[in-house]
Design a protein around this motif. Structure first.
Motif, PDB file in Angstrom:
ATOM      1  N   SER A  89       0.822  -1.210   0.000  1.00 22.80           N
ATOM      2  CA  SER A  89       0.000   0.000   0.000  1.00 22.80           C
ATOM      3  C   SER A  89       0.851   1.253   0.000  1.00 22.80           C
ATOM      4  CB  SER A  89      -0.929   0.001   1.216  1.00 22.80           C
ATOM      5  OG  SER A  89      -1.774   1.122   1.217  1.00 22.80           O
ATOM      6  N   GLU A  90       1.952   1.248   0.736  1.00 25.35           N
ATOM      7  CA  GLU A  90       2.826   2.417   0.798  1.00 25.35           C
ATOM      8  C   GLU A  90       3.305   2.812  -0.598  1.00 25.35           C
ATOM      9  OE1 GLU A  90       5.138   5.483   2.739  1.00 25.35           O
ATOM     10  OE2 GLU A  90       3.363   4.330   3.277  1.00 25.35           O
ATOM     11  N   GLY A  91       3.614   1.808  -1.417  1.00 23.07           N
ATOM     12  CA  GLY A  91       4.040   2.100  -2.776  1.00 23.07           C
ATOM     13  C   GLY A  91       2.970   2.805  -3.572  1.00 23.07           C
ATOM     14  N   PHE A  92       1.712   2.409  -3.376  1.00 18.63           N
ATOM     15  CA  PHE A  92       0.616   3.027  -4.117  1.00 18.63           C
ATOM     16  C   PHE A  92       0.310   4.424  -3.591  1.00 18.63           C
ATOM     17  CE2 PHE A  92       0.354  -1.112  -5.868  1.00 18.63           C
ATOM     18  CZ  PHE A  92      -0.330  -0.980  -7.069  1.00 18.63           C
ATOM     19  N   ILE A  93       0.367   4.616  -2.290  1.00 19.13           N
ATOM     20  CA  ILE A  93       0.143   5.963  -1.743  1.00 19.13           C
ATOM     21  C   ILE A  93       1.226   6.914  -2.243  1.00 19.13           C
ATOM     22  CG2 ILE A  93       0.192   7.343   0.369  1.00 19.13           C
ATOM     23  CD1 ILE A  93      -1.241   5.046   1.796  1.00 19.13           C
ATOM     24  N   GLN A  94       2.487   6.457  -2.221  1.00 19.94           N
ATOM     25  CA  GLN A  94       3.581   7.317  -2.680  1.00 19.94           C
ATOM     26  C   GLN A  94       3.505   7.577  -4.183  1.00 19.94           C
ATOM     27  OE1 GLN A  94       7.550   7.042  -1.249  1.00 19.94           O
ATOM     28  NE2 GLN A  94       6.972   6.035   0.662  1.00 19.94           N
ATOM     29  N   SER A  95       2.773   6.743  -4.904  1.00 18.64           N
ATOM     30  CA  SER A  95       2.585   6.936  -6.342  1.00 18.64           C
ATOM     31  C   SER A  95       1.270   7.645  -6.643  1.00 18.64           C
ATOM     32  CB  SER A  95       2.648   5.586  -7.061  1.00 18.64           C
ATOM     33  OG  SER A  95       3.891   4.962  -6.842  1.00 18.64           O
ATOM     34  N   ASP A  96       0.690   8.262  -5.616  1.00 20.04           N
ATOM     35  CA  ASP A  96      -0.480   9.136  -5.746  1.00 20.04           C
ATOM     36  C   ASP A  96      -1.778   8.377  -6.015  1.00 20.04           C
ATOM     37  OD1 ASP A  96      -1.522  11.713  -5.510  1.00 20.04           O
ATOM     38  OD2 ASP A  96      -1.535  12.027  -7.669  1.00 20.04           O
ATOM     39  N   PHE A  97      -1.914   7.192  -5.443  1.00 22.43           N
ATOM     40  CA  PHE A  97      -3.197   6.500  -5.414  1.00 22.43           C
ATOM     41  C   PHE A  97      -3.871   6.790  -4.077  1.00 22.43           C
ATOM     42  CE2 PHE A  97      -1.051   4.222  -8.723  1.00 22.43           C
ATOM     43  CZ  PHE A  97      -2.024   3.605  -9.499  1.00 22.43           C
ATOM     44  N   ARG A  98      -5.178   6.711  -4.061  1.00 29.08           N
ATOM     45  CA  ARG A  98      -5.950   6.962  -2.831  1.00 29.08           C
ATOM     46  C   ARG A  98      -6.531   5.646  -2.313  1.00 29.08           C
ATOM     47  NH1 ARG A  98     -11.497   8.584  -2.198  1.00 29.08           N
ATOM     48  NH2 ARG A  98     -11.616   8.929  -4.448  1.00 29.08           N
ATOM     49  N   PRO A  99      -6.204   5.272  -1.072  1.00 26.42           N
ATOM     50  CA  PRO A  99      -6.748   4.024  -0.523  1.00 26.42           C
ATOM     51  C   PRO A  99      -8.221   4.173  -0.147  1.00 26.42           C
ATOM     52  CG  PRO A  99      -5.419   5.124   1.144  1.00 26.42           C
ATOM     53  CD  PRO A  99      -5.274   5.928  -0.122  1.00 26.42           C
ATOM     54  N   ILE A 100      -9.019   3.249  -0.626  1.00 24.37           N
ATOM     55  CA  ILE A 100     -10.428   3.193  -0.239  1.00 24.37           C
ATOM     56  C   ILE A 100     -10.604   2.311   0.986  1.00 24.37           C
ATOM     57  CG2 ILE A 100     -12.741   2.458  -0.973  1.00 24.37           C
ATOM     58  CD1 ILE A 100     -11.646   5.028  -2.308  1.00 24.37           C
ATOM     59  N   ALA A 103       6.177  -8.554   4.971  1.00 29.18           N
ATOM     60  CA  ALA A 103       5.820  -7.390   4.167  1.00 29.18           C
ATOM     61  C   ALA A 103       6.368  -7.447   2.741  1.00 29.18           C
ATOM     62  CB  ALA A 103       6.311  -6.116   4.845  1.00 29.18           C
ATOM     63  N   VAL A 104       5.728  -6.678   1.871  1.00 28.98           N
ATOM     64  CA  VAL A 104       6.279  -6.357   0.553  1.00 28.98           C
ATOM     65  C   VAL A 104       7.176  -5.141   0.733  1.00 28.98           C
ATOM     66  CG1 VAL A 104       5.750  -5.599  -1.800  1.00 28.98           C
ATOM     67  CG2 VAL A 104       4.237  -7.227  -0.638  1.00 28.98           C
ATOM     68  N   PRO A 105       8.427  -5.184   0.267  1.00 25.27           N
ATOM     69  CA  PRO A 105       9.304  -4.021   0.427  1.00 25.27           C
ATOM     70  C   PRO A 105       8.742  -2.789  -0.285  1.00 25.27           C
ATOM     71  CG  PRO A 105      10.582  -5.976  -0.169  1.00 25.27           C
ATOM     72  CD  PRO A 105       9.138  -6.333  -0.327  1.00 25.27           C
ATOM     73  N   PRO A 106       8.604  -1.669   0.418  1.00 20.99           N
ATOM     74  CA  PRO A 106       8.035  -0.478  -0.199  1.00 20.99           C
ATOM     75  C   PRO A 106       8.751   0.003  -1.458  1.00 20.99           C
ATOM     76  CG  PRO A 106       7.994  -0.239   2.172  1.00 20.99           C
ATOM     77  CD  PRO A 106       8.765  -1.497   1.888  1.00 20.99           C
ATOM     78  N   LEU A 107      10.092  -0.109  -1.505  1.00 25.29           N
ATOM     79  CA  LEU A 107      10.792   0.327  -2.713  1.00 25.29           C
ATOM     80  C   LEU A 107      10.339  -0.469  -3.929  1.00 25.29           C
ATOM     81  CD1 LEU A 107      14.503   0.990  -1.636  1.00 25.29           C
ATOM     82  CD2 LEU A 107      12.739   2.665  -2.217  1.00 25.29           C
ATOM     83  N   MET A 108      10.111  -1.742  -3.739  1.00 21.34           N
ATOM     84  CA  MET A 108       9.586  -2.586  -4.819  1.00 21.34           C
ATOM     85  C   MET A 108       8.150  -2.192  -5.141  1.00 21.34           C
ATOM     86  SD  MET A 108       9.537  -6.756  -4.786  1.00 21.34           S
ATOM     87  CE  MET A 108       9.256  -7.714  -6.278  1.00 21.34           C
ATOM     88  N   ALA A 109       7.374  -1.938  -4.100  1.00 21.74           N
ATOM     89  CA  ALA A 109       5.961  -1.582  -4.279  1.00 21.74           C
ATOM     90  C   ALA A 109       5.806  -0.272  -5.045  1.00 21.74           C
ATOM     91  CB  ALA A 109       5.272  -1.483  -2.923  1.00 21.74           C
ATOM     92  N   ILE A 110       6.692   0.684  -4.796  1.00 20.48           N
ATOM     93  CA  ILE A 110       6.615   1.972  -5.497  1.00 20.48           C
ATOM     94  C   ILE A 110       6.769   1.765  -6.996  1.00 20.48           C
ATOM     95  CG2 ILE A 110       7.848   4.154  -5.886  1.00 20.48           C
ATOM     96  CD1 ILE A 110       8.487   4.128  -2.846  1.00 20.48           C
ATOM     97  N   ARG A 111       7.731   0.957  -7.388  1.00 14.35           N
ATOM     98  CA  ARG A 111       7.972   0.729  -8.820  1.00 14.35           C
ATOM     99  C   ARG A 111       6.800   0.007  -9.470  1.00 14.35           C
ATOM    100  NH1 ARG A 111      13.522   0.241  -9.727  1.00 14.35           N
ATOM    101  NH2 ARG A 111      13.046  -0.514 -11.830  1.00 14.35           N
ATOM    102  N   ILE A 112       6.213  -0.933  -8.748  1.00 13.61           N
ATOM    103  CA  ILE A 112       5.034  -1.632  -9.273  1.00 13.61           C
ATOM    104  C   ILE A 112       3.885  -0.643  -9.446  1.00 13.61           C
ATOM    105  CG2 ILE A 112       3.277  -3.362  -8.729  1.00 13.61           C
ATOM    106  CD1 ILE A 112       5.535  -4.942  -7.294  1.00 13.61           C
ATOM    107  N   ALA A 113       3.663   0.184  -8.431  1.00 13.80           N
ATOM    108  CA  ALA A 113       2.565   1.149  -8.486  1.00 13.80           C
ATOM    109  C   ALA A 113       2.753   2.148  -9.616  1.00 13.80           C
ATOM    110  CB  ALA A 113       2.452   1.878  -7.147  1.00 13.80           C
TER     111      ALA A 113
END
Length: 412
Positions: A18-29, A392-402
């Protein structure tokens, strides 16, 4: 978090993906998670993002320093932000979860669903021989995930799991998953990705399954591997020395941040380091830790059958000979077993003679230093934090996916 792009996080854990998606400007519902401590971590992280966005970060720093309590922190955050965290069991509580999400956003389109069901049932790596249950219900949690796809009809989904999901039951589980999601209208593809290629200092391979609506005519994104390689010293270099069992609320940094900590934003503006605490250890374990560090200095790993018999904690000297392992300067893979003991994560400094701290584990997983891991009881979080970090999923990896998912949605 006012982006028009929205997502739901299933099996959210501590929120690394989730951190990756928030940092990539997605909004969590919504974040849906069964573990209560992890839900508190998610709420605290949402509090951080809310306060940062509203230029009130000093209140979050006050919480990190222990100047205000958790309830005081949460009182600063609108309820419609914190209530997006749903503490419930997917599968057993689906209708309850659906109702909660519908209350939160009755008319909102969900763009993406992310998450990964518990991976132990597919895992081929462990600290002891795995004894899987026959017909383990965890192998069919993809069906529950599919029920959310069917109800909310996102354009894209991201499903994370261990490599074993592709080969489990001779590939039957993945084939069933793929066929099911295709029947819901998605093209589905899986690739094996390694966290080290995303700037994370560990060899952590994960299967990332991405599905997209057939009519979108998309394809699986290409990820450019990071060429610069970093080491353990890039993670540990600025952290102060601590003793086994030390439990200070926070410490001052021992050195200025290096290039890795700055470029990856693990050191990100706060002037203290929190959760730099570790387990207490008995004298027998400390003797083994010292021996393991000495062996590593000689260029070899300590094997369990090399430990003096009077110091061995297990009689078995044939299976899992690397029961005690120092975090070497090469990438060291984080495993969920860190919640049980620290024997696989011995700190390399003989003067400290301990297993790694919560903060060191979080850094190996690429969590920034302002990420705070909660326990159910506010002052008893160590084991819960290790469990959350290990899974956890590593946030640095999550950011790139997002970022790639965002490009897919925006037609780039």
């Amino acid at each position: 978090m006012t982006s028009s792009l929205t997502y739901i996080d299933l099996f959210a854990g501590a929120g690394g993906l989730s951190e990756g998606f928030i940092q990539s400007d997605f909004r969590p519902i919504a974040h849906v998670e069964i573990d209560k401590a992890a839900c508190l971590t998610l709420k605290t992280r949402l509090a951080f993002h809310y306060l940062k966005q509203n230029k009130q970060s000093e209140s979050y720093i006050s919480y990190l320093k222990g100047e205000i309590k958790r309830k005081d922190l949460y009182a600063l955050i609108p309820d419609n932000t914190l209530s997006t965290v749903i503490n419930a069991a997917i599968g057993k509580s689906n209708q309850f979860i659906f109702d909660k999400i519908d209350e939160l956003t009755p008319t909102t389109q969900i763009d993406v669903i992310i998450g990964g069901p518990p991976c132990q049932a597919y895992s081929i790596v462990g600290r002891a021989p795995l004894k899987h249950k026959k017909n383990d219900e965890r192998t069919t949690l993809y069906l529950e995930y599919g029920k959310f796809l069917n109800k909310y009809n996102p354009k894209i989904f991201v499903f994370e799991n261990v490599p074993g999901i592709l080969s489990s039951a001779d590939g039957k589980h993945y084939k069933n998953l793929q066929n099911y999601y295709k029947s819901l209208g998605y093209e589905v593809e899986a690739k094996l990705l390694n966290a080290i290629d995303f700037g994370v200092i560990q060899n952590r391979k994960r299967v990332i399954i991405i599905g997209w609506k057939k009519e979108l005519q998309l394809s699986y994104p290409d990820f450019i591997c990071e060429q610069q390689r970093y080491t353990r010293d890039d993670i540990f270099s600025d952290l102060p020395e601590i003793a086994p069992g030390e439990n200070n609320r926070f410490h001052q940094y021992a050195a200025i941040p290096n290039e890795y900590l700055l470029s990856k934003e693990l050191r990100n503006g706060i002037d203290i380091v929190t959760q730099h605490i570790t387990r207490p250890h008995n004298l027998r374990d400390l003797k083994i830790y010292e021996l393991a560090i000495e062996k590593l200095a000689e260029g070899e790993r300590l094997k369990h059958n090399q430990i003096p018999q009077e110091d061995r904690t297990q009689k078995n000297t044939t299976d899992f000979l690397d029961r005690f392992k120092v975090v070497g300067n090469e990438p060291h893979t984080m495993i969920a077993h860190i919640a049980k003991d620290g024997h696989h994560f011995i700190h390399p400094d003989k003067k400290q003679l301990r297993s790694i701290s919560v903060r060191e584990a979080a850094r190996i997983q690429s969590f920034p230093d302002n990420y705070y891991f909660e326990g159910v009881k506010e002052d008893q979080y160590r084991t819960a934090a290790f469990r959350q970090i290990g899974n956890a999923v590593p946030p640095l990896m999550a950011i790139r996916i997002a970022e790639k998912i965002k490009e897919m949605l925006n037609g780039k």
